[in-house]
Design a protein around this motif. Structure first.
Motif, PDB file in Angstrom:
ATOM      1  N   ARG A   1      34.812  53.156  38.055  1.00 36.66           N
ATOM      2  CA  ARG A   1      33.797  52.838  39.061  1.00 36.66           C
ATOM      3  C   ARG A   1      34.346  53.089  40.459  1.00 36.66           C
ATOM      4  O   ARG A   1      35.487  52.754  40.764  1.00 36.66           O
ATOM      5  CB  ARG A   1      33.363  51.375  38.920  1.00 36.66           C
ATOM      6  CG  ARG A   1      32.210  50.971  39.831  1.00 36.66           C
ATOM      7  CD  ARG A   1      31.628  49.635  39.384  1.00 36.66           C
ATOM      8  NE  ARG A   1      32.616  48.561  39.450  1.00 36.66           N
ATOM      9  CZ  ARG A   1      32.827  47.808  40.540  1.00 36.66           C
ATOM     10  NH1 ARG A   1      32.127  48.017  41.642  1.00 36.66           N
ATOM     11  NH2 ARG A   1      33.723  46.850  40.522  1.00 36.66           N
TER      12      ARG A   1
ATOM     13  N   THR B   1      38.341  52.009  40.385  1.00 37.34           N
ATOM     14  CA  THR B   1      38.961  50.928  39.624  1.00 37.34           C
ATOM     15  C   THR B   1      40.191  51.393  38.858  1.00 37.34           C
ATOM     16  O   THR B   1      40.874  50.581  38.237  1.00 37.34           O
ATOM     17  CB  THR B   1      37.947  50.341  38.626  1.00 37.34           C
ATOM     18  OG1 THR B   1      37.345  51.409  37.873  1.00 37.34           O
ATOM     19  CG2 THR B   1      36.850  49.568  39.352  1.00 37.34           C
TER      20      THR B   1
ATOM     21  N   ARG C   1      38.047  41.366  34.764  1.00 34.55           N
ATOM     22  CA  ARG C   1      36.897  41.212  35.651  1.00 34.55           C
ATOM     23  C   ARG C   1      36.789  42.362  36.652  1.00 34.55           C
ATOM     24  O   ARG C   1      36.000  42.303  37.597  1.00 34.55           O
ATOM     25  CB  ARG C   1      36.997  39.890  36.416  1.00 34.55           C
ATOM     26  CG  ARG C   1      37.019  38.648  35.534  1.00 34.55           C
ATOM     27  CD  ARG C   1      37.142  37.394  36.389  1.00 34.55           C
ATOM     28  NE  ARG C   1      36.006  37.252  37.298  1.00 34.55           N
ATOM     29  CZ  ARG C   1      35.971  36.405  38.329  1.00 34.55           C
ATOM     30  NH1 ARG C   1      37.031  35.651  38.586  1.00 34.55           N
ATOM     31  NH2 ARG C   1      34.903  36.321  39.099  1.00 34.55           N
TER      32      ARG C   1
ATOM     33  N   ASP D   1      35.482  45.262  36.511  1.00 36.21           N
ATOM     34  CA  ASP D   1      34.211  45.985  36.563  1.00 36.21           C
ATOM     35  C   ASP D   1      33.248  45.403  37.589  1.00 36.21           C
ATOM     36  O   ASP D   1      32.313  46.094  38.020  1.00 36.21           O
ATOM     37  CB  ASP D   1      33.539  45.990  35.189  1.00 36.21           C
ATOM     38  CG  ASP D   1      34.244  46.922  34.221  1.00 36.21           C
ATOM     39  OD1 ASP D   1      35.016  47.781  34.692  1.00 36.21           O
ATOM     40  OD2 ASP D   1      34.026  46.790  33.005  1.00 36.21           O
ATOM     41  N   THR D   2      33.462  44.158  37.990  1.00 35.61           N
ATOM     42  CA  THR D   2      32.568  43.539  38.973  1.00 35.61           C
ATOM     43  C   THR D   2      33.301  43.201  40.269  1.00 35.61           C
ATOM     44  O   THR D   2      32.821  42.395  41.067  1.00 35.61           O
ATOM     45  CB  THR D   2      31.933  42.261  38.395  1.00 35.61           C
ATOM     46  OG1 THR D   2      32.963  41.372  37.925  1.00 35.61           O
ATOM     47  CG2 THR D   2      30.986  42.592  37.261  1.00 35.61           C
TER      48      THR D   2
ATOM     49  N   ARG E   1      34.377  43.498  44.007  1.00 39.37           N
ATOM     50  CA  ARG E   1      33.580  43.919  45.167  1.00 39.37           C
ATOM     51  C   ARG E   1      34.076  45.246  45.727  1.00 39.37           C
ATOM     52  O   ARG E   1      35.247  45.390  46.059  1.00 39.37           O
ATOM     53  CB  ARG E   1      33.646  42.845  46.249  1.00 39.37           C
ATOM     54  CG  ARG E   1      32.992  43.257  47.574  1.00 39.37           C
ATOM     55  CD  ARG E   1      33.147  42.189  48.619  1.00 39.37           C
ATOM     56  NE  ARG E   1      34.537  41.865  48.881  1.00 39.37           N
ATOM     57  CZ  ARG E   1      35.331  42.549  49.713  1.00 39.37           C
ATOM     58  NH1 ARG E   1      34.876  43.613  50.346  1.00 39.37           N
ATOM     59  NH2 ARG E   1      36.587  42.172  49.906  1.00 39.37           N
TER      60      ARG E   1
ATOM     61  N   TYR F   1      24.249  40.743  46.810  1.00 39.58           N
ATOM     62  CA  TYR F   1      24.859  41.348  45.623  1.00 39.58           C
ATOM     63  C   TYR F   1      25.708  40.297  44.898  1.00 39.58           C
ATOM     64  O   TYR F   1      26.927  40.366  44.882  1.00 39.58           O
ATOM     65  CB  TYR F   1      25.728  42.543  46.022  1.00 39.58           C
ATOM     66  CG  TYR F   1      24.969  43.630  46.740  1.00 39.58           C
ATOM     67  CD1 TYR F   1      24.338  44.651  46.024  1.00 39.58           C
ATOM     68  CD2 TYR F   1      24.870  43.631  48.133  1.00 39.58           C
ATOM     69  CE1 TYR F   1      23.640  45.649  46.685  1.00 39.58           C
ATOM     70  CE2 TYR F   1      24.170  44.627  48.799  1.00 39.58           C
ATOM     71  CZ  TYR F   1      23.557  45.625  48.071  1.00 39.58           C
ATOM     72  OH  TYR F   1      22.862  46.620  48.727  1.00 39.58           O
TER      73      TYR F   1
ATOM     74  N   GLU G   1      26.421  39.901  41.962  1.00 39.24           N
ATOM     75  CA  GLU G   1      27.163  40.377  40.785  1.00 39.24           C
ATOM     76  C   GLU G   1      28.616  40.716  41.095  1.00 39.24           C
ATOM     77  O   GLU G   1      29.418  40.890  40.188  1.00 39.24           O
ATOM     78  CB  GLU G   1      26.474  41.609  40.175  1.00 39.24           C
ATOM     79  CG  GLU G   1      26.490  42.862  41.033  1.00 39.24           C
ATOM     80  CD  GLU G   1      25.273  42.961  41.965  1.00 39.24           C
ATOM     81  OE1 GLU G   1      24.920  44.096  42.331  1.00 39.24           O
ATOM     82  OE2 GLU G   1      24.712  41.914  42.324  1.00 39.24           O
ATOM     83  N   TYR G   2      28.969  40.815  42.399  1.00 35.42           N
ATOM     84  CA  TYR G   2      30.317  41.185  42.782  1.00 35.42           C
ATOM     85  C   TYR G   2      31.142  39.957  43.180  1.00 35.42           C
ATOM     86  O   TYR G   2      30.601  38.961  43.667  1.00 35.42           O
ATOM     87  CB  TYR G   2      30.302  42.166  43.948  1.00 35.42           C
ATOM     88  CG  TYR G   2      29.682  43.490  43.629  1.00 35.42           C
ATOM     89  CD1 TYR G   2      30.191  44.308  42.620  1.00 35.42           C
ATOM     90  CD2 TYR G   2      28.573  43.948  44.330  1.00 35.42           C
ATOM     91  CE1 TYR G   2      29.628  45.525  42.315  1.00 35.42           C
ATOM     92  CE2 TYR G   2      27.996  45.178  44.034  1.00 35.42           C
ATOM     93  CZ  TYR G   2      28.522  45.957  43.034  1.00 35.42           C
ATOM     94  OH  TYR G   2      27.958  47.168  42.737  1.00 35.42           O
ATOM     95  N   TRP G   3      32.450  40.057  42.988  1.00 34.54           N
ATOM     96  CA  TRP G   3      33.364  39.007  43.389  1.00 34.54           C
ATOM     97  C   TRP G   3      34.621  39.636  43.990  1.00 34.54           C
ATOM     98  O   TRP G   3      34.905  40.808  43.802  1.00 34.54           O
ATOM     99  CB  TRP G   3      33.780  38.134  42.191  1.00 34.54           C
ATOM    100  CG  TRP G   3      34.715  38.884  41.251  1.00 34.54           C
ATOM    101  CD1 TRP G   3      34.342  39.729  40.254  1.00 34.54           C
ATOM    102  CD2 TRP G   3      36.144  38.864  41.255  1.00 34.54           C
ATOM    103  NE1 TRP G   3      35.448  40.253  39.626  1.00 34.54           N
ATOM    104  CE2 TRP G   3      36.565  39.740  40.226  1.00 34.54           C
ATOM    105  CE3 TRP G   3      37.092  38.189  42.023  1.00 34.54           C
ATOM    106  CZ2 TRP G   3      37.914  39.944  39.944  1.00 34.54           C
ATOM    107  CZ3 TRP G   3      38.438  38.409  41.758  1.00 34.54           C
ATOM    108  CH2 TRP G   3      38.832  39.279  40.720  1.00 34.54           C
TER     109      TRP G   3
END
Length: 233
Positions: free
Chosen positions: A26, A107, A205, A207-208, A210, A228, A230-232
């Motif tokens: 990603r 990533t 984690r 994949d999510t 930020r 958003y 879904e992001y951290w």
């Protein structure tokens, strides 16, 4: 995918695709050089073309009594026509190289597509797992004034080596990976530190995680990221 290299701007959350991208890879950020660099190169092209045309005109005028007024006028026209052609071609060339040369953070790796002509490129890549440390700096007053900063990542690999990328082409791994002439190298360095820590402690984690958002800080970034959830990071 081809449109990626001609797209004028890149927008969060960077749902683009690039050549050689893995199915589970990603994009966390992508950028070009600061546009100041593009205008500088175009400006130098214009200045060199006009200088050659002016010098050519002066030389023709100095010999015009020997070659005649008609021949002199024709030569002056040729000089200025060539200067105009060189400006147009040189500006297009500079813009094409600037627009197509893109650096990515994903990533899995840092990667750069560097175009040496509008039709030829080479690819530099550094896996995130091989990054030892990062840095950010400017090289002098002029670069600091125009915010032409450099981000660098040091690799644990040998000082140089050659491997094959996902397209079957050449990929060069060096001791240092540079992203040059950007306006937020220090922010990018801080982001990479967080990303490397996430790889070490929260790889499941990733994949999510930020994506990087330049020019947004503090409460402004916090409010933006509320859109958003879904992001951290």
């Amino acid at each position: 995918m081809a449109d990626l290299f001609t797209r004028p701007t890149f927008e969060f959350p960077y749902t683009y695709k690039f050549p050689g991208q893995a199915s589970d890879e990603r994009i966390l950020y992508l950028t070009r050089e600061n546009k100041v660099v593009l205008w500088w190169r175009i400006g130098m092209t214009v200045a060199a073309s006009l200088a050659l045309a002016i010098v050519g005109t002066l030389l023709v005028n100095s010999v015009s009594p020997m070659i005649g007024t008609g021949a002199a006028s024709t030569l002056i026209f040729v000089f200025w026509f060539l200067a105009l052609a060189f400006i147009l071609v040189g500006s297009w060339w500079s813009h094409a190289l600037w627009q197509k040369s893109i650096a990515f953070i994903t990533t899995k790796r840092l990667i750069k597509f560097i175009y040496t002509t509008p039709f030829n490129r080479h690819v530099l890549a550094l896996p995130l797992d091989m990054i030892v440390d990062t840095g950010a700096y400017t090289k002098g007053f002029i670069q600091a004034l125009f915010r032409l900063e450099t981000f660098t990542a040091r690799s644990s690999a040998a000082s140089s080596g050659v491997a094959t990328d996902d397209e079957g082409g050449e990929r060069i791994n060096k001791k240092y990976f540079y992203i040059e002439n950007i306006a937020f190298a220090e922010d990018l360095q801080h982001y990479l530190s967080k990303l490397l820590d996430a790889i070490k402690h929260h790889r499941h984690r990733l994949d999510t995680f930020r994506p990087f958002i330049p020019h947004l800080k503090g409460e402004t970034r916090k409010k933006f990221m509320e859109q958003y959830p879904e992001y951290w990071s």
